[in-house]
Design a protein around this motif. Structure first.
Motif, mmCIF file in Angstrom:
data_model
loop_
_atom_site.group_PDB
_atom_site.id
_atom_site.type_symbol
_atom_site.label_atom_id
_atom_site.label_comp_id
_atom_site.label_asym_id
_atom_site.label_seq_id
_atom_site.Cartn_x
_atom_site.Cartn_y
_atom_site.Cartn_z
ATOM 1 N N TRP A 99 46.312 35.121 42.104
ATOM 2 C CA TRP A 99 46.245 34.166 40.997
ATOM 3 C C TRP A 99 44.828 33.642 40.784
ATOM 4 O O TRP A 99 44.480 33.211 39.684
ATOM 5 C CB TRP A 99 47.229 33.024 41.214
ATOM 6 N N TYR A 101 42.100 35.629 40.923
ATOM 7 C CA TYR A 101 41.518 36.641 40.041
ATOM 8 C C TYR A 101 42.133 36.588 38.651
ATOM 9 O O TYR A 101 41.420 36.679 37.641
ATOM 10 C CB TYR A 101 41.708 38.032 40.642
ATOM 11 N N ASN A 102 43.448 36.426 38.602
ATOM 12 C CA ASN A 102 44.097 36.375 37.298
ATOM 13 C C ASN A 102 43.729 35.120 36.522
ATOM 14 O O ASN A 102 43.618 35.144 35.293
ATOM 15 C CB ASN A 102 45.619 36.461 37.464
ATOM 16 N N ALA A 105 40.354 35.814 35.138
ATOM 17 C CA ALA A 105 40.478 36.790 34.047
ATOM 18 C C ALA A 105 41.026 36.131 32.782
ATOM 19 O O ALA A 105 40.548 36.387 31.671
ATOM 20 C CB ALA A 105 41.385 37.937 34.486
ATOM 21 N N LYS A 106 42.019 35.274 32.953
ATOM 22 C CA LYS A 106 42.626 34.607 31.800
ATOM 23 C C LYS A 106 41.613 33.754 31.060
ATOM 24 O O LYS A 106 41.574 33.738 29.824
ATOM 25 C CB LYS A 106 43.806 33.754 32.262
ATOM 26 N N GLU A 111 43.785 40.195 29.802
ATOM 27 C CA GLU A 111 45.189 40.242 30.183
ATOM 28 C C GLU A 111 45.279 40.358 31.695
ATOM 29 O O GLU A 111 44.643 41.229 32.299
ATOM 30 C CB GLU A 111 45.867 41.435 29.521
ATOM 31 N N SER A 112 46.049 39.492 32.312
ATOM 32 C CA SER A 112 46.128 39.462 33.765
ATOM 33 C C SER A 112 46.757 40.726 34.327
ATOM 34 O O SER A 112 47.686 41.278 33.749
ATOM 35 C CB SER A 112 46.953 38.247 34.220
ATOM 36 N N LYS A 113 46.224 41.181 35.460
ATOM 37 C CA LYS A 113 46.766 42.326 36.176
ATOM 38 C C LYS A 113 47.607 41.836 37.346
ATOM 39 O O LYS A 113 47.217 40.917 38.055
ATOM 40 C CB LYS A 113 45.626 43.215 36.696
ATOM 41 N N ALA A 119 43.164 43.672 39.596
ATOM 42 C CA ALA A 119 42.560 42.428 39.100
ATOM 43 C C ALA A 119 41.093 42.337 39.503
ATOM 44 O O ALA A 119 40.243 41.901 38.720
ATOM 45 C CB ALA A 119 43.340 41.227 39.632
#
Length: 287
Positions: A99, A101-102, A105-106, A111-113, A119
């Motif tokens: 979460w 990394y996501n 990214a967000k 788009e989250s991996k 990610a």
């Protein structure tokens, strides 16, 4: 016997601004960054954070609860030129590596991996684009970092790996209470993470003279122009009861102004402060 402040309505409590000739409420959390008091220590930390952002360094900032970490972040964020930096801010005590990394990214609009490995690749690729195409630097602030779990802390050394460990992909700034350093990062298990820390900053409590300047800056923001509102003895009592912690200073001053208005006191003295600390503040103002 209930405190006079406890039985007064919300609207009446706020009438002290008019009574003291103020245009804004002084001791609140949403004071604009440019009007926030900046102690010498905070100025020094802001300078080090600017350096960390420019050089893309791993930085840790710690302070006791209420000593200005949120104020520091607000002032730092407002100081970063938007044409040169992308600021990411995360505050989640349950932040797992995936979460983390996501979440980054967000905020970058990706788009989250679901996969941790994917990610990581996604993030490094996007940062390469940001560096090469947008010519910007990424600054990631992780707030409340003293609450992070072991697996997330240990992930920082992988997050900061880039091009065979020769370059950091971003400036990573951990902000947390004192136990982040004392009870976590100093432990042997985090030696590999600790060795990567480039800058370690500590925000101290305000001293007595800084407490006075802090109060004065908030009154200036509020538009108070009638000279001394808090007597020197009152400021001595505020400093003594708050131990120079800005958040507690705000609470004592706010409640003292409410009480002063109720008693029709044009100047707040040490007796007003003592009454408020004794009747309105848990643990004698230390909460």
């Amino acid at each position: 016997m209930p405190s006079p402040l406890a039985v007064t309505g919300r609207g009446r409590m706020k009438m002290y601004e008019a009574f003291y000739g103020m245009t804004h409420t002084p001791f609140v959390r949403n004071v604009p960054p440019e009007s926030l008091y900046e102690s010498r220590a905070m100025d020094e930390v802001l300078g080090r954070l600017s350096y960390a952002a420019d050089r893309q360094l791993f930085t840790v900032v710690t302070a006791d609860a209420g000593c200005g970490k949120s104020t520091l972040i607000r002032k730092f964020a407002s100081s970063l030129p938007k044409d040169k930096y992308i600021l990411l801010y995360l505050s989640d005590s349950k932040l797992t590596p995936r979460w983390l990394y996501n979440g980054i990214a967000k905020q970058l609009g990706l788009e989250s991996k679901f996969s941790l490995g994917e990610a990581k690749k996604q993030l490094h690729k996007e940062i390469e684009i940001i560096h090469g195409v947008q010519h910007k630097k990424v600054v990631c602030v992780l707030d409340e970092a003293h609450l992070l779990e072991r697996e997330t802390i240990e992930e920082f050394r992988f997050l900061l790996n880039f091009e065979f460990d020769s370059q950091s992909p971003m400036a990573l700034i951990l902000v947390g209470q004192t136990e982040l350093w004392d009870d976590k990062l100093r432990l042997k298990r985090y030696a590999a993470v600790r060795q990567r820390i480039d800058i370690n900053c500590v925000l101290p409590h305000l001293d007595r003279s800084e407490t006075e300047r802090y109060i004065r800056s908030h009154l200036d923001y509020a538009g108070y122009k009638d000279g001394e509102l808090f007597s020197q003895r009152a400021i001595n009592e505020i400093y003594k009861s708050t131990n120079g912690i800005p958040r507690v200073i705000n609470r004592v001053c706010e409640k003292s102004l409410m009480y002063g208005f109720q008693q029709q006191h044009r100047i707040i003295d040490d007796h007003d402060i003592s009454f408020v600390v004794e009747h309105e503040m848990l643990n004698g103002g230390e909460s």
